[in-house]
Each structure stands twice: as structure tokens, then as C-alpha cells.
Design an enzyme around this catalytic site. Structure first.
Site, short mmCIF file in Angstrom:
data_model
loop_
_atom_site.label_atom_id
_atom_site.label_comp_id
_atom_site.label_asym_id
_atom_site.label_seq_id
_atom_site.Cartn_x
_atom_site.Cartn_y
_atom_site.Cartn_z
N GLY A 126 42.37 34.92 42.48
CA GLY A 126 43.57 34.98 41.64
C GLY A 126 43.32 34.88 40.14
CB SER A 127 40.39 35.31 37.90
OG SER A 127 39.95 36.63 38.12
CG ASN A 128 42.47 40.52 37.64
OD1 ASN A 128 42.48 41.02 36.53
ND2 ASN A 128 41.42 40.59 38.45
CB ILE A 167 50.94 48.13 50.65
CG1 ILE A 167 50.06 47.07 49.99
CG2 ILE A 167 52.39 48.03 50.21
CD1 ILE A 167 50.32 46.83 48.56
CG ASN A 194 45.09 48.22 43.23
OD1 ASN A 194 45.06 46.99 43.27
ND2 ASN A 194 44.10 48.97 43.70
CG HIS A 224 39.19 50.06 42.72
ND1 HIS A 224 39.30 49.58 44.02
CD2 HIS A 224 37.97 50.63 42.63
CE1 HIS A 224 38.19 49.87 44.67
NE2 HIS A 224 37.36 50.51 43.86
C1 GAR Z 1 39.18 42.07 41.12
O1 GAR Z 1 37.94 42.40 40.57
C2 GAR Z 1 39.93 43.31 41.55
O2 GAR Z 1 39.64 44.43 40.76
C3 GAR Z 1 39.39 43.52 42.94
O3 GAR Z 1 39.30 42.23 43.49
C4 GAR Z 1 39.01 41.31 42.44
C5 GAR Z 1 39.99 40.15 42.56
O4 GAR Z 1 39.64 39.11 41.70
N1 GAR Z 1 40.24 44.38 43.70
C6 GAR Z 1 39.80 45.24 44.59
O5 GAR Z 1 38.61 45.33 44.90
C7 GAR Z 1 40.88 46.10 45.24
N2 GAR Z 1 40.30 47.18 45.95
P1 GAR Z 1 40.68 37.94 41.39
O6 GAR Z 1 41.22 37.44 42.73
O7 GAR Z 1 39.89 36.89 40.67
O8 GAR Z 1 41.78 38.51 40.54
#
Ligand code: GAR
Length: 197
Positions: free
Chosen positions: A16-18, A95, A109, A111
């Protein structure tokens, strides 16, 4: 009377950092707010991060996230909470098409690669970084894109690049990719959200 803010739902599955970068960006925003977070895992780091900011968290179990699911539980929640846009931030479940269609053009999204490279089934998180390094790519980066029923295939809104260094590890690359994500994702969401107000 105050105008209604654009209300965002964040969908996340992991650390969940994003999600936190987005919540922090909109904490005192006058036109956009994070209404809630939806998670498909019972336990994930994202809950603690959201609770710290007072964001309501909703766990929705795997039955809802299957091909053929009506997505009704999620759609009811979105309607009851007046959600205008959905933001996927490390959301790793399928989804249902009903949700994608209801929010067509309003679901994005992020990626962790330069799509169309390193997208599709099995390409998420560290798997992407491992593949990029194994193929000796000189650059990697991030892609923010619209969500369609086809995985990692919607129209690209924004990309940013970073170098892949000679001694790169999946962890070191992930750290730099996360930095890029935190820098750009909230800003792009803001541009999109401002179209609603
Ligand atoms: C992020 O790097 C995001 O781009 C990736 O998962 C990570 C989640 O990090 N998403 C994917 O790979 C989707 N296909 P977070 O939980 O720290 O935000």
C-alpha cells in the site's frame, strides 16, 4: 454551497505504499478526496497505512473477484459511497467486467514496467523486475493506463523511465520504481479527477 468533491476509491492488495502516497496527496485537497479503500486480502500492509489516515477499509473476499462474478457487492458499495473514480494501486485480483464497464474511462491502474513490455498474466511486482533484469534491459519504468477488460491493455495515460543499472537487483529496481510511482501517480490522478469538478 460547496461543490461536491470528486470521490476516489483505491483498490489495493499489498503493502500500500502507492495508496498512502495518493491519500497523503489528497489529504487537504479542495476538489478531490479518497473516500475508501477496497482490499481483496484479509491481511495486508495497506490496512495499517489507511487507518493512520482515517480512510475506511473494506475487505471483499475472493468470490467477488472471479470471471463471471456480477461484481454487485463492489458496485453497490461504490454507489452507496458516491464513488466517481477507481484507482488501482497494486491491486492483484481480477476485476469483473461489470465494474470495468460501469467505470469505463474512470478506472486507472499503475504498472511497474514500460507497457506493453512486461505486462499480462503473472507479470506483477517483483516478477516484472526479475524479468527486466534477466533480459538485460537498459531501461524500465512505470505506466499509468486506463483499465479495460483485457489485462494491462488499456490506453496509456503516462509513462516515466529509469535506468536499469549493471548491478541491479529486483529489490533495488523495485525501490526506484516505487519512487517514480509515488512521484507521478497522485499527480496524474489529480489531473483526471479535476475533469470531474
Ligand atoms: C507497485 O509497484 C505497482 O506498480 C505494482 O505493485 C506494486 C504495489 O506496491 N502493480 C502491479 O504489478 C500490477 N500489475 P504498493 O503496494 O507498495 O503500492
Amino acid at each position: 454551497m460547496e461543490n461536491k468533491k470528486c470521490r476516489i476509491a483505491i483498490f489495493a492488495s499489498g503493502e500500500g505504499s502507492n495508496a498512502e502516497a495518493i491519500v497523503s496527496h489528497f489529504a487537504n485537497h479542495n476538489a478531490i478526496e479518497v473516500a475508501l479503500m477496497v482490499c481483496n486480502k484479509e491481511k495486508a500492509g495497506v490496512y495499517t497505512r489507511m487507518e493512520k489516515w482515517g480512510i475506511p477499509c473494506h475487505y471483499i473476499d475472493k468470490k467477488e473477484w472471479q470471471p463471471g462474478s456480477t461484481g454487485q457487492q463492489v458496485l453497490d458499495l461504490m454507489r452507496n459511497e458516491g464513488v466517481d473514480r477507481i484507482v488501482l494501486a497494486g491491486f492483484l485480483a481480477y476485476i469483473p467486467e461489470t465494474i470495468v464497464h460501469t467505470y469505463e474511462g474512470r478506472i486507472v491502474n499503475i504498472h511497474p514496467s514500460l507497457l506493453p513490455k512486461y505486462g499480462g498474466k503473472g507479470m506483477w511486482g517483483h516478477h516484472v523486475h526479475e524479468a527486466v533484469i534477466a533480459n538485460r534491459e537498459a531501461v524500465s519504468g512505470i505506466t499509468i493506463h486506463h483499465v479495460t477488460e483485457k489485462l494491462d491493455d488499456g490506453g496509456i495515460i503516462f509513462q516515466a523511465q529509469c535506468q536499469v543499472l549493471p548491478d541491479e537487483t529486483p529489490e533495488s529496481l523495485a525501490t526506484r520504481i516505487h519512487q517514480l510511482e509515488h512521484e507521478h501517480y497522485p499527480r496524474i490522478i489529480e489531473q483526471l479527477g479535476m475533469m470531474d469538478v
